[in-house]
Design a protein around this motif. Structure first.
Motif, PDB file in Angstrom:
ATOM      1  N   GLU A  17       0.841  -1.190   0.000  1.00  0.00           N
ATOM      2  CA  GLU A  17       0.000   0.000   0.000  1.00  0.00           C
ATOM      3  C   GLU A  17       0.874   1.238   0.000  1.00  0.00           C
ATOM      4  O   GLU A  17       1.778   1.391   0.822  1.00  0.00           O
ATOM      5  N   TYR A  18       0.557   2.158  -0.893  1.00  0.00           N
ATOM      6  CA  TYR A  18       1.394   3.346  -1.055  1.00  0.00           C
ATOM      7  C   TYR A  18       0.870   4.489  -0.205  1.00  0.00           C
ATOM      8  O   TYR A  18      -0.327   4.736  -0.135  1.00  0.00           O
ATOM      9  N   SER A  19       1.764   5.180   0.466  1.00  0.00           N
ATOM     10  CA  SER A  19       1.400   6.357   1.249  1.00  0.00           C
ATOM     11  C   SER A  19       2.182   7.547   0.725  1.00  0.00           C
ATOM     12  O   SER A  19       3.410   7.487   0.571  1.00  0.00           O
ATOM     13  N   PRO A  20       1.490   8.651   0.421  1.00  0.00           N
ATOM     14  CA  PRO A  20       2.200   9.837  -0.067  1.00  0.00           C
ATOM     15  C   PRO A  20       3.117  10.446   0.994  1.00  0.00           C
ATOM     16  O   PRO A  20       3.950  11.292   0.681  1.00  0.00           O
ATOM     17  N   PHE A  21       2.960  10.025   2.256  1.00  0.00           N
ATOM     18  CA  PHE A  21       3.779  10.553   3.334  1.00  0.00           C
ATOM     19  C   PHE A  21       4.930   9.631   3.702  1.00  0.00           C
ATOM     20  O   PHE A  21       5.633   9.870   4.685  1.00  0.00           O
ATOM     21  N   LEU A  22       5.118   8.569   2.932  1.00  0.00           N
ATOM     22  CA  LEU A  22       6.167   7.605   3.225  1.00  0.00           C
ATOM     23  C   LEU A  22       7.543   8.265   3.165  1.00  0.00           C
ATOM     24  O   LEU A  22       7.902   8.914   2.189  1.00  0.00           O
ATOM     25  N   LEU A  53       3.322  19.127   7.446  1.00  0.00           N
ATOM     26  CA  LEU A  53       3.509  19.540   8.836  1.00  0.00           C
ATOM     27  C   LEU A  53       2.403  18.977   9.730  1.00  0.00           C
ATOM     28  O   LEU A  53       2.664  18.491  10.831  1.00  0.00           O
ATOM     29  N   LEU A  54       1.179  19.045   9.235  1.00  0.00           N
ATOM     30  CA  LEU A  54       0.050  18.503   9.996  1.00  0.00           C
ATOM     31  C   LEU A  54       0.196  16.996  10.184  1.00  0.00           C
ATOM     32  O   LEU A  54      -0.127  16.459  11.254  1.00  0.00           O
ATOM     33  N   TYR A  55       0.675  16.317   9.154  1.00  0.00           N
ATOM     34  CA  TYR A  55       0.894  14.867   9.255  1.00  0.00           C
ATOM     35  C   TYR A  55       1.905  14.560  10.350  1.00  0.00           C
ATOM     36  O   TYR A  55       1.684  13.676  11.194  1.00  0.00           O
ATOM     37  N   LEU A  56       3.016  15.292  10.360  1.00  0.00           N
ATOM     38  CA  LEU A  56       4.051  15.054  11.367  1.00  0.00           C
ATOM     39  C   LEU A  56       3.509  15.297  12.777  1.00  0.00           C
ATOM     40  O   LEU A  56       3.758  14.509  13.695  1.00  0.00           O
ATOM     41  N   LEU A  57       2.760  16.383  12.943  1.00  0.00           N
ATOM     42  CA  LEU A  57       2.204  16.702  14.254  1.00  0.00           C
ATOM     43  C   LEU A  57       1.230  15.629  14.730  1.00  0.00           C
ATOM     44  O   LEU A  57       1.225  15.243  15.898  1.00  0.00           O
TER      45      LEU A  57
END
Length: 230
Positions: A17-22, A53-57
Motif C-alpha cells: 500500500e502506497y502512502s504519499p507521506f512515506l 507539517l500537519l501529518y508530522l504533528l
C-alpha cells in the motif's frame, strides 16, 4: 465437495500500500516551509507543505520551541494570500501549533479581520481558531463579536460560535454564562444544526449557573439529536 473458485487479487498481494507521506522527515519539511517566505506565494505548494507539517504533528512528531515559533511566524505571512484552500490550511496549522500568548498577539489582528470578513468561510474558521488559542484576556476583547456570531443568519457561522462556546465553557465559564440571551435566541433558529448546538450549550450554561427551571428538557434535546442525525 468442490471448493468455489476464488480469484486471487494479485495486484493487492504483490504491491504494498502506497502512502504519499512515506519517508517524510521533519528536517526536510522544515526546509520546505521556507516557501512561506517567498515574495510570490504558490498556494498549492504552500498547502502541500502545511499538509506534511500537519501529518508530522498528528503522528506525534515533536517540534522544539524554536522550530514551532519559526513555522508559526512563517505561516502568518500566508494571510496575504486570498486562496481559499490555502486559508483553510492556515487555520488548521495555527490550531495545531498551539502558539504561546506572545505569538497569539501577532496573529490576532489577522484572525479578527477574518472574523469580520464578508466571506462566511473566513468568519466561521477564524472564530474556531481564535477560541482555540485565546486566553481570558483576549476573549474579553472579542466577546462582542462572538455574541453577534451566535445569532448570525449564516448557520455555519452561528454553529461555529456555539461550538466554540461549548469548549470555552470549560476554561472561561464566567464569560460564556453571559451569552445566555443570544444562545436562547439561537435555539429558535430555523437551522437544525444551529438549534442542536444552541440547545447543547444552553443546557450546559443553565447547569453551570444552577438555573434548573430554565434547563431545556431531555426530550427537547433528544428530539434535536434525532432531527440532526436524520
Amino acid at each position: 465437495m468442490a471448493q468455489p473458485f476464488v480469484k486471487k487479487d494479485d495486484d493487492h498481494d504483490d504491491e504494498a500500500e502506497y502512502s504519499p507521506f512515506l519517508g517524510i522527515e521533519k528536517g526536510a519539511v522544515l526546509q520546505e516551509a521556507r516557501v512561506f517566505n517567498d515574495p510570490q506565494l504558490d498556494p498549492r505548494r504552500c498547502s502541500q507543505v502545511i499538509t506534511k507539517l500537519l501529518y508530522l504533528l498528528n503522528q506525534g512528531e515533536t517540534f522544539t520551541k524554536i522550530e514551532a515559533t519559526e513555522v508559526f511566524f512563517a505561516v502568518t505571512k500566508l494571510f496575504q494570500s486570498r486562496d481559499l484552500g490555502l486559508r483553510r490550511m492556515v487555520y488548521l496549522i495555527i490550531k495545531e501549533l498551539s502558539p504561546s500568548a506572545d505569538e497569539v498577539i501577532i496573529v490576532t489582528s489577522s484572525l479578527m479581520k477574518d472574523m469580520n470578513s464578508k466571506t462566511d468561510m473566513y468568519r466561521a474558521n477564524a472564530i474556531r481558531v481564535l477560541c482555540r488559542i485565546t486566553d481570558g484576556t483576549l476573549l474579553t476583547q472579542i466577546e462582542r463579536y462572538l455574541k453577534q456570531a451566535i445569532v448570525d443568519k449564516n448557520p455555519v457561522v452561528a454553529s461555529a460560535a456555539l461550538v466554540s462556546g461549548i469548549h470555552l465553557l470549560q476554561t472561561n465559564p464566567e464569560i460564556v454564562k453571559r451569552w445566555s440571551n443570544e444562545v436562547q435566541e439561537a435555539v429558535q433558529s430555523r437551522a437544525a444544526l444551529v438549534q442542536f448546538h444552541a440547545l447543547g450549550l444552553l443546557h450546559q450554561v443553565c447547569f453551570a449557573i444552577g438555573s434548573i427551571s430554565t434547563i431545556p428538557s431531555f426530550r427537547e434535546y433528544i428530539y434535536l439529536v434525532d432531527l440532526y442525525s436524520y
